[in-house]
Design a protein around this motif. Sequence first.
Motif, PDB file in Angstrom:
ATOM      1  N   PHE A   6      27.863 -30.290  48.629  1.00  0.00           N
ATOM      2  CA  PHE A   6      27.726 -30.846  47.282  1.00  0.00           C
ATOM      3  C   PHE A   6      28.765 -30.249  46.339  1.00  0.00           C
ATOM      4  O   PHE A   6      29.518 -30.968  45.689  1.00  0.00           O
ATOM      5  N   LEU A   7      28.809 -28.925  46.272  1.00  0.00           N
ATOM      6  CA  LEU A   7      29.735 -28.281  45.346  1.00  0.00           C
ATOM      7  C   LEU A   7      31.178 -28.475  45.766  1.00  0.00           C
ATOM      8  O   LEU A   7      32.050 -28.679  44.929  1.00  0.00           O
ATOM      9  N   THR A  10      32.209 -32.028  44.774  1.00  0.00           N
ATOM     10  CA  THR A  10      32.246 -32.167  43.322  1.00  0.00           C
ATOM     11  C   THR A  10      33.405 -31.382  42.724  1.00  0.00           C
ATOM     12  O   THR A  10      34.129 -31.892  41.856  1.00  0.00           O
ATOM     13  N   ASP A  44      27.183 -33.438  35.269  1.00  0.00           N
ATOM     14  CA  ASP A  44      26.248 -33.864  36.307  1.00  0.00           C
ATOM     15  C   ASP A  44      26.121 -32.813  37.399  1.00  0.00           C
ATOM     16  O   ASP A  44      25.030 -32.567  37.920  1.00  0.00           O
ATOM     17  N   ALA A  45      27.231 -32.183  37.752  1.00  0.00           N
ATOM     18  CA  ALA A  45      27.198 -31.145  38.783  1.00  0.00           C
ATOM     19  C   ALA A  45      26.383 -29.948  38.305  1.00  0.00           C
ATOM     20  O   ALA A  45      25.634 -29.345  39.071  1.00  0.00           O
ATOM     21  N   ARG A  46      26.519 -29.625  37.041  1.00  0.00           N
ATOM     22  CA  ARG A  46      25.764 -28.493  36.494  1.00  0.00           C
ATOM     23  C   ARG A  46      24.289 -28.828  36.361  1.00  0.00           C
ATOM     24  O   ARG A  46      23.422 -27.978  36.534  1.00  0.00           O
ATOM     25  N   VAL A  49      21.848 -28.943  41.054  1.00  0.00           N
ATOM     26  CA  VAL A  49      22.405 -28.318  42.246  1.00  0.00           C
ATOM     27  C   VAL A  49      21.274 -28.210  43.250  1.00  0.00           C
ATOM     28  O   VAL A  49      20.208 -27.695  42.955  1.00  0.00           O
TER      29      VAL A  49
END
Length: 100
Positions: A6-7, A10, A44-46, A49
Motif C-alpha cells: 500500500f505505502l 502510494t 488519502d494515504a494518511r 493505512v
Amino acid sequence: MDLHAFLGGTLTAITLKGKVIRRMGPDHPDLAEEARGLADLARDARAEVRAADDGVPVTGEITSGTGLRSIAERCARLGGQMRVEADQGGRFTLTCRVPE
C-alpha cells in the motif's frame, strides 16, 4: 493488501506526481489541478493505512494487547478510529482511519 504494498505504491505515485508538477513549471495551466491531485493522494494515504499480518492465523476473539492498545490510543489522539478484524482464514487486519 499489506502495508508495504500500500505505502510503496502510494509513495511511488506521490513521487511521480511531484516530478510531473516540477517539470510543468509555475505558469502551466494544469499546475493547480495536478497539485490538488497530489494533495488528495497524500491525504488519502494518511487517512487510511492498513496492515495485514501473513503469519499465524488468529483464532478466537481478538483482544487488546499493549501494541494494539498503543495504536488505538495514537489513532484516537488524532481523532480517528481503529478497527481490528480476522477473516475466516485467520488473516489479521488492522485499520486506522483519521480525519483530514
